[in-house]
Design a protein around this motif. Sequence first.
Motif, short mmCIF file in Angstrom:
data_model
loop_
_atom_site.label_atom_id
_atom_site.label_comp_id
_atom_site.label_asym_id
_atom_site.label_seq_id
_atom_site.Cartn_x
_atom_site.Cartn_y
_atom_site.Cartn_z
N LEU A 13 46.33 -21.40 -36.29
CA LEU A 13 45.97 -22.11 -35.06
C LEU A 13 44.69 -21.54 -34.47
CD1 LEU A 13 49.43 -22.49 -33.25
CD2 LEU A 13 48.25 -24.14 -34.73
N GLY A 14 44.01 -22.36 -33.68
CA GLY A 14 42.86 -21.91 -32.92
C GLY A 14 43.07 -22.19 -31.46
N LEU A 15 42.21 -21.62 -30.62
CA LEU A 15 42.31 -21.87 -29.18
C LEU A 15 40.92 -21.95 -28.57
CD1 LEU A 15 44.86 -20.73 -26.63
CD2 LEU A 15 42.47 -20.36 -26.07
N HIS A 16 40.70 -23.02 -27.81
CA HIS A 16 39.48 -23.21 -27.02
C HIS A 16 39.93 -23.85 -25.72
CE1 HIS A 16 35.08 -24.14 -26.51
NE2 HIS A 16 35.62 -24.91 -25.58
N SER A 17 39.89 -23.09 -24.63
CA SER A 17 40.56 -23.54 -23.42
C SER A 17 39.74 -23.26 -22.19
CB SER A 17 41.93 -22.85 -23.31
OG SER A 17 42.82 -23.58 -22.50
N GLY A 18 40.19 -23.80 -21.05
CA GLY A 18 39.55 -23.52 -19.79
C GLY A 18 40.11 -22.29 -19.12
N VAL A 19 41.40 -22.08 -19.29
CA VAL A 19 42.07 -20.92 -18.70
C VAL A 19 43.27 -20.58 -19.58
CG1 VAL A 19 43.49 -22.38 -17.19
CG2 VAL A 19 43.09 -20.00 -16.56
N VAL A 20 43.57 -19.29 -19.72
CA VAL A 20 44.72 -18.87 -20.52
C VAL A 20 45.49 -17.79 -19.78
CG1 VAL A 20 43.64 -19.43 -22.73
CG2 VAL A 20 43.41 -17.12 -21.79
N GLY A 21 46.77 -17.68 -20.11
CA GLY A 21 47.63 -16.65 -19.56
C GLY A 21 48.17 -15.72 -20.62
N ASP A 22 49.13 -14.92 -20.24
CA ASP A 22 49.69 -13.91 -21.14
C ASP A 22 50.32 -14.51 -22.40
OD1 ASP A 22 49.02 -12.34 -18.97
OD2 ASP A 22 50.91 -11.23 -18.93
N ALA A 23 50.75 -15.77 -22.33
CA ALA A 23 51.51 -16.37 -23.43
C ALA A 23 50.71 -16.48 -24.72
CB ALA A 23 52.03 -17.75 -23.03
#
Length: 432
Positions: free
Chosen positions: A233-243
């Motif tokens: 998986l990849g991630l490109h986000s505006g905001v992220v948390g501990d999860a």
Amino acid sequence: MGRAASAVLGEIDAASIDFTKIVRPGDTVIWSQGIAEPAALIRRLMAQRHAIGPFNVFVGGSYSATVLPEHTDVVTVYGMGAVGSNSALCRAGKMHVIPCHLSQLPALFETGAIRADVVLMQVSRPDRVGLHSYGAANSYAQHALGRARVRMAVVNDRAPRTTSARRPDLAGYHFVVRVSEPLVELPAQPPDATDSAIAANIASYVGDGAILQVGIGKVPNALLAAVSDRRRLGLHSGVVGDAVIPLIESGVLDNSTKMQDAGFTVTNALAGTHRLCDFVDGNPDFRVEPVDITHSLKVLAGLSGLVSVNSGIEADLTGQIGSEVVGRHYLGTIGGQLDFVRGALAAERGRSIIGLPARTASGKPRIVASIASAVVTVPRSDADVIVTEYGAAELRGKSIEQRVKAMVAIAHPEDRESLAQAARCDIAGMVS
């Protein structure tokens, strides 16, 4: 403070800052957003508001409760809506909401369409090679620096040293203030059965190799847990948390399928606890990038397999999403929602998913015949997939009649007949 425009004035002590010598009546003051807010300085600014005289502030996402309704006896508050502790301002009718997409903010500040006379920018302590970073949020505030009369760098030795394509240069600031202030923590809230059911339905759209955009909250946390059996998986986000941490540590989230930023987790801001800040601190594989990168349509369209996951307050039977207003009360924000919706639709094999419960906690339907406030955040022309705990409605390319049938099917069972009846009575209006 006219001389501040042409020369660096040096370091000042946070405890002795006199904002009456920095902020002029009529000025607009902005600062780093989210958990990167320089909270102690903002509280000091608010405490000195009467001595300054009437001035303005622009607030983005805030969790520190530093600007309160009682401060509007002197301060005029502009912002993007009810994000975090800003909800108190919106409930009291004390925020002047500027409806815009997050991706538009850089240009709005750079052109002066939104004024910013004084900028307080929180930055991290330097890394091993002497470079500072924007810490927990690569704030839109940096785009206002060019037009600001006064620029103040707030060096917080507790801010994480984050990696980015863009770094602050302290030589460009008029003042440097050094503080040691813990960042606001946002612990994850455990999902309930409804949250988990919504997340499970969304997870069916996340295959191996997908690139995720998710926010923070109970459904995003449940979703990230639900895809822990995926690969690459990849991630490109505006905001992220501990999860996100368990997925990275387990190797599930390795960003290996990205055609750009391969190998890097990318976000615009952190919104978690000290565990997340510690995990990101000095981590070269985790990038906190500016909004003109994270929310860029061109960048998002290049993320093949992007699955964008967002939420809404209401969804109507044709696929319109209201994420801002209930009745006459501002409860949400536009933020970057439509930026990511359209980015996912533009990406090869991209999917845009809006997840929400079929009813509120008090039992009010959230799948509705029409948006009561008439304020639409995501138009039906951008609808793709809408998910509740009862299933998923795939709306892209579907007619009004097909959409109504799909949306009624994911509403609460007790609401379906009344929704179908409303649609039968009003289908001509929906088509027009």
